[in-house]
Every structure is written in C-alpha cells, then in structure tokens.
Scaffold this motif. Structure first.
Motif, PDB file in Angstrom:
ATOM      1  N   VAL A  35     100.407  78.799  73.853  1.00  0.00           N
ATOM      2  CA  VAL A  35      99.836  80.258  74.302  1.00  0.00           C
ATOM      3  C   VAL A  35      98.234  79.412  74.778  1.00  0.00           C
ATOM      4  CG1 VAL A  35     100.058  81.798  72.440  1.00  0.00           C
ATOM      5  CG2 VAL A  35      98.484  79.893  71.609  1.00  0.00           C
ATOM      6  N   ASP A  36      97.172  79.686  75.396  1.00  0.00           N
ATOM      7  CA  ASP A  36      95.442  79.217  75.725  1.00  0.00           C
ATOM      8  C   ASP A  36      94.769  79.646  74.951  1.00  0.00           C
ATOM      9  OD1 ASP A  36      94.131  78.873  78.068  1.00  0.00           O
ATOM     10  OD2 ASP A  36      93.567  80.818  77.735  1.00  0.00           O
ATOM     11  N   GLU A  37      94.286  78.558  74.716  1.00  0.00           N
ATOM     12  CA  GLU A  37      93.368  78.514  73.884  1.00  0.00           C
ATOM     13  C   GLU A  37      92.430  79.687  73.363  1.00  0.00           C
ATOM     14  OE1 GLU A  37      93.322  76.447  71.204  1.00  0.00           O
ATOM     15  OE2 GLU A  37      91.888  76.788  69.951  1.00  0.00           O
ATOM     16  N   GLY A  38      91.802  79.877  74.585  1.00  0.00           N
ATOM     17  CA  GLY A  38      91.076  81.338  75.760  1.00  0.00           C
ATOM     18  C   GLY A  38      91.216  82.497  74.885  1.00  0.00           C
ATOM     19  N   GLU A  39      92.655  82.633  75.094  1.00  0.00           N
ATOM     20  CA  GLU A  39      93.534  83.972  74.648  1.00  0.00           C
ATOM     21  C   GLU A  39      93.252  83.671  72.896  1.00  0.00           C
ATOM     22  OE1 GLU A  39      97.284  84.838  76.793  1.00  0.00           O
ATOM     23  OE2 GLU A  39      96.211  84.127  78.614  1.00  0.00           O
ATOM     24  N   VAL A  40      93.380  82.738  72.885  1.00  0.00           N
ATOM     25  CA  VAL A  40      93.817  83.410  71.289  1.00  0.00           C
ATOM     26  C   VAL A  40      92.379  83.491  70.087  1.00  0.00           C
ATOM     27  CG1 VAL A  40      93.945  81.337  68.358  1.00  0.00           C
ATOM     28  CG2 VAL A  40      95.438  81.554  70.645  1.00  0.00           C
ATOM     29  N   ALA A  41      91.084  82.209  71.303  1.00  0.00           N
ATOM     30  CA  ALA A  41      89.847  82.944  71.274  1.00  0.00           C
ATOM     31  C   ALA A  41      89.676  84.405  71.679  1.00  0.00           C
ATOM     32  CB  ALA A  41      89.273  82.077  72.070  1.00  0.00           C
ATOM     33  N   ALA A  42      89.796  85.577  72.232  1.00  0.00           N
ATOM     34  CA  ALA A  42      89.536  86.125  72.414  1.00  0.00           C
ATOM     35  C   ALA A  42      90.546  87.576  71.359  1.00  0.00           C
ATOM     36  CB  ALA A  42      90.265  87.002  73.852  1.00  0.00           C
ATOM     37  N   LEU A  43      91.353  87.080  70.936  1.00  0.00           N
ATOM     38  CA  LEU A  43      92.085  87.611  69.867  1.00  0.00           C
ATOM     39  C   LEU A  43      91.233  87.324  68.143  1.00  0.00           C
ATOM     40  CD1 LEU A  43      95.574  87.081  69.767  1.00  0.00           C
ATOM     41  CD2 LEU A  43      94.264  89.389  69.334  1.00  0.00           C
ATOM     42  N   SER A  44      90.494  86.446  68.770  1.00  0.00           N
ATOM     43  CA  SER A  44      90.214  86.088  67.051  1.00  0.00           C
ATOM     44  C   SER A  44      88.905  86.379  67.162  1.00  0.00           C
ATOM     45  CB  SER A  44      89.932  84.366  66.936  1.00  0.00           C
ATOM     46  OG  SER A  44      90.735  84.054  67.368  1.00  0.00           O
ATOM     47  N   ALA A  45      87.814  86.778  68.185  1.00  0.00           N
ATOM     48  CA  ALA A  45      86.717  87.433  68.515  1.00  0.00           C
ATOM     49  C   ALA A  45      86.764  89.280  68.111  1.00  0.00           C
ATOM     50  CB  ALA A  45      85.846  87.241  69.569  1.00  0.00           C
ATOM     51  N   THR A  46      87.932  89.856  68.420  1.00  0.00           N
ATOM     52  CA  THR A  46      88.301  90.924  68.073  1.00  0.00           C
ATOM     53  C   THR A  46      88.515  90.863  66.575  1.00  0.00           C
ATOM     54  OG1 THR A  46      89.536  91.331  70.049  1.00  0.00           O
ATOM     55  CG2 THR A  46      89.962  92.754  68.217  1.00  0.00           C
ATOM     56  N   GLU A  47      89.308  89.989  66.021  1.00  0.00           N
ATOM     57  CA  GLU A  47      89.268  90.644  64.585  1.00  0.00           C
ATOM     58  C   GLU A  47      87.894  89.791  63.876  1.00  0.00           C
ATOM     59  OE1 GLU A  47      92.084  90.368  61.882  1.00  0.00           O
ATOM     60  OE2 GLU A  47      92.855  91.628  64.877  1.00  0.00           O
ATOM     61  N   PHE A  48      87.160  89.313  64.145  1.00  0.00           N
ATOM     62  CA  PHE A  48      85.549  88.435  64.179  1.00  0.00           C
ATOM     63  C   PHE A  48      84.978  89.383  64.024  1.00  0.00           C
ATOM     64  CE2 PHE A  48      81.546  86.251  63.679  1.00  0.00           C
ATOM     65  CZ  PHE A  48      81.408  85.236  62.540  1.00  0.00           C
ATOM     66  N   ALA A  49      84.922  90.391  65.205  1.00  0.00           N
ATOM     67  CA  ALA A  49      83.923  91.839  64.946  1.00  0.00           C
ATOM     68  C   ALA A  49      84.083  92.586  63.945  1.00  0.00           C
ATOM     69  CB  ALA A  49      84.317  92.167  66.065  1.00  0.00           C
ATOM     70  N   PRO A  99      85.915  84.477  46.924  1.00  0.00           N
ATOM     71  CA  PRO A  99      85.361  82.910  47.356  1.00  0.00           C
ATOM     72  C   PRO A  99      85.607  82.056  48.679  1.00  0.00           C
ATOM     73  CG  PRO A  99      86.393  82.501  44.846  1.00  0.00           C
ATOM     74  CD  PRO A  99      86.671  84.478  45.390  1.00  0.00           C
ATOM     75  N   ASN A 100      85.869  82.135  49.593  1.00  0.00           N
ATOM     76  CA  ASN A 100      86.250  82.260  51.055  1.00  0.00           C
ATOM     77  C   ASN A 100      85.245  81.664  52.143  1.00  0.00           C
ATOM     78  OD1 ASN A 100      89.020  81.724  51.970  1.00  0.00           O
ATOM     79  ND2 ASN A 100      89.311  83.835  52.981  1.00  0.00           N
ATOM     80  N   ALA A 101      86.107  80.868  52.772  1.00  0.00           N
ATOM     81  CA  ALA A 101      85.431  80.469  53.960  1.00  0.00           C
ATOM     82  C   ALA A 101      86.756  80.524  55.267  1.00  0.00           C
ATOM     83  CB  ALA A 101      85.339  79.256  53.341  1.00  0.00           C
ATOM     84  N   PHE A 102      85.877  80.234  56.074  1.00  0.00           N
ATOM     85  CA  PHE A 102      86.954  80.528  57.741  1.00  0.00           C
ATOM     86  C   PHE A 102      87.046  80.893  59.155  1.00  0.00           C
ATOM     87  CE2 PHE A 102      86.160  84.680  57.546  1.00  0.00           C
ATOM     88  CZ  PHE A 102      85.349  85.239  58.257  1.00  0.00           C
ATOM     89  N   ALA A 103      87.732  79.644  59.532  1.00  0.00           N
ATOM     90  CA  ALA A 103      86.778  79.182  61.165  1.00  0.00           C
ATOM     91  C   ALA A 103      87.960  79.965  62.040  1.00  0.00           C
ATOM     92  CB  ALA A 103      87.075  77.198  61.597  1.00  0.00           C
ATOM     93  N   MET A 104      87.173  80.329  63.154  1.00  0.00           N
ATOM     94  CA  MET A 104      88.498  80.520  63.851  1.00  0.00           C
ATOM     95  C   MET A 104      88.788  80.088  65.820  1.00  0.00           C
ATOM     96  SD  MET A 104      88.398  84.855  63.149  1.00  0.00           S
ATOM     97  CE  MET A 104      88.812  85.655  62.058  1.00  0.00           C
ATOM     98  N   PRO A 105      89.653  80.541  66.197  1.00  0.00           N
ATOM     99  CA  PRO A 105      89.414  79.912  67.430  1.00  0.00           C
ATOM    100  C   PRO A 105      88.176  79.991  68.284  1.00  0.00           C
ATOM    101  CG  PRO A 105      91.628  80.333  67.330  1.00  0.00           C
ATOM    102  CD  PRO A 105      91.051  80.339  65.735  1.00  0.00           C
ATOM    103  N   GLY A 106      87.279  79.425  68.870  1.00  0.00           N
ATOM    104  CA  GLY A 106      86.748  79.791  69.897  1.00  0.00           C
ATOM    105  C   GLY A 106      85.494  79.812  68.840  1.00  0.00           C
ATOM    106  N   GLY A 107      85.391  79.157  68.421  1.00  0.00           N
ATOM    107  CA  GLY A 107      84.246  79.120  67.171  1.00  0.00           C
ATOM    108  C   GLY A 107      83.722  80.219  66.170  1.00  0.00           C
TER     109      GLY A 107
END
Ligand SMILES: [Zn+2]
Length: 262
Positions: A35-49, A99-107
């Motif tokens: 996958v393209d990193e940008g596409e995964v970042a966009a998916l992640s941004a939707t979840e993060f929002a 207690p949790n922490a996470f990082a998603m593609p796209g920062g």
C-alpha cells in the motif's frame, strides 16, 4: 488455483499503488508493502478523528515537546522520507482511563489519560514516544495492513476459484482489499514489530537527550504484575524478561548516540 486466476491476482496486485520491498531503518529488515503510505495515513486520520480528545489537557504541551524532539532525532535514519514534517504531526491526549498509547501512519500520536500514571517523568514519556515514533518510521502500520490485505486477497481468490463469476471478480477482490486495509489498522503489532520499535525507540530517545536507562526500568515496573489484570497496552506490548534483556543488549548502541555533555 487455475493459472487464469493466478494471472488475475497478479494483475490486481500490479494495479495497487505500490508493490514492493522496502527496508526498515537501522535493522535493515526487508518488508513487503502493498500500500501507499499516504493512503494508510488517510485511513488512520479517519480513525484518529473519531477519538475523544482533550485539547485543553495541561499535559499536552509537554507531550508535544518530547514527541517533536524524538521525531527530530529519528530523522537521521529516515532515508526513505517516511516521517511527516514537524508541522504535520498531531499529538493528542485521549479521554480513556485504560493505560495505552499509540502511533498511526502519517504522524498521529495518542496518549490515553490512563497512561500518565505509569509514566511520571519526561524520560518515561520519551520511552513511550520513542517506541511509538519508531513504529511510524518503520512503516509497521502499512506492513500490517499489507499482511491483512494479503490474507483477504487469498480468501477472495479461493472463493472466486470455486465459481465462474468473472464479472464480479474485481468487485470481490477490491472489497476484500478494503476490508484487509480497514482491519489491518486496528490489529496489534507483531512481536517482531515490537522488538524493532524497542531498539529504534531506545536510540531515538538517547539521541534526543533522554536517559535510555528509563526504558528497561519502565518495562520491568509493568512486567511485575498489575493486580492480575493486564492493561491493554501491556497485553499488546508484553513486558517480559526477553524484552528487558533485549533492551539491555541494545543499551550501548543507544548510549553511544547520547549528546555529549559540555
Ligand atoms: Zn508497540
């Protein structure tokens, strides 16, 4: 699987934005990313929002400060340009007592409110931040999505191979790929991803001026039972003797990168 089905699978894979082998920084491990990193970042941004954030939390500026220092330290190993520019990183305190922490593609980096009790010092926060930024630079999110897409494609191919409905084929596959991508984002990381992030995280925090000795101390503290119930972060990030022993092994490598005291 018929040769025809195999060929169609090949064409589908070739039609995906990026098919290829990449290398993880520092460890040099080869990874297969579909996958393209940008596409995964966009998916992640939707979840993060969708997450419940606390933008006025007084601990947020400190988190951002430590996070950006770690990101700056990590850039030296970012030969492929995976890390977004400083202005694009988003740090959030998430209103969640687990207690949790996470990082998603796209920062996108999230800290649950329940995590702070386990990380009282800046060095502790840097341990977690280093580990999370390492997941991003290593593209573990995209790799995980690629793996679950692979499983979804295989399932769709198996399904199609038993029928003769070529008209629907592409739709079925694309649906499978979409499901794989969606599901992949939500899966916990594998053990090898965790080890890789521990090693790179240790280097990044040391380079950013934090004490890497905080890392084995952090994991040891939580390895010693939490009243029977394992918090989510520690069930997906097992704090066992192996993990601590590995951190000890990598300690000299990390300490060699600490800034020299004037
Ligand atoms: Zn992790």
């Amino acid at each position: 699987m018929s040769p025809f089905t195999t060929m169609r699978l090949f064409l589908l894979l070739a039609s995906l934005a990026i098919v290829g082998c990449q290398q993880v920084p520092v460890t040099g491990r080869s990874q297969f990313i579909l996958v393209d990193e940008g596409e995964v970042a966009a998916l992640s941004a939707t979840e993060f929002a969708k997450m419940k954030k606390l933008p006025a939390d007084p601990r947020l500026p400190k988190l951002r400060e430590i996070g950006l220092k770690i990101v700056a330290a990590a850039r030296r190993d970012d030969k492929a340009g995976v890390l977004p520019p400083a202005s694009r990183w988003e740090f959030a305190v998430i209103d969640d007592k687990s207690p949790n922490a996470f990082a998603m593609p796209g920062g996108k980096i999230g800290f649950h409110t329940g995590m702070f009790a386990f990380a009282p010092t800046d060095d502790d926060l840097a341990v977690i931040m280093g580990h999370e930024v390492a997941h991003v630079i290593c593209r573990h999110g995209s790799e995980r999505v690629s793996q679950s897409m692979g499983v979804a494609i295989a399932a769709a191919v198996a399904d199609e191979a038993t029928r003769d409905s070529s008209a629907k084929t592409r739709g079925t596959w694309m649906a499978a790929v979409g499901l794989g991508a969606q599901f992949g984002i939500l899966l916990p990381f594998s053990r090898s991803h965790e080890s890789e992030s521990d090693r790179l995280g240790l280097i990044f925090m040391a380079r950013a001026g934090y004490n890497p000795e905080a890392a084995p101390a952090f994991w040891t503290r939580f390895g010693k039972g939490n009243g029977g119930k394992t918090p989510e972060f520690f069930s997906t990030h097992p704090a066992d003797a192996t993990r601590v022993a590995q951190l000890r092994k990598w300690m000299p490598e990390a300490k060699a990168q600490m800034p020299k005291k004037p």
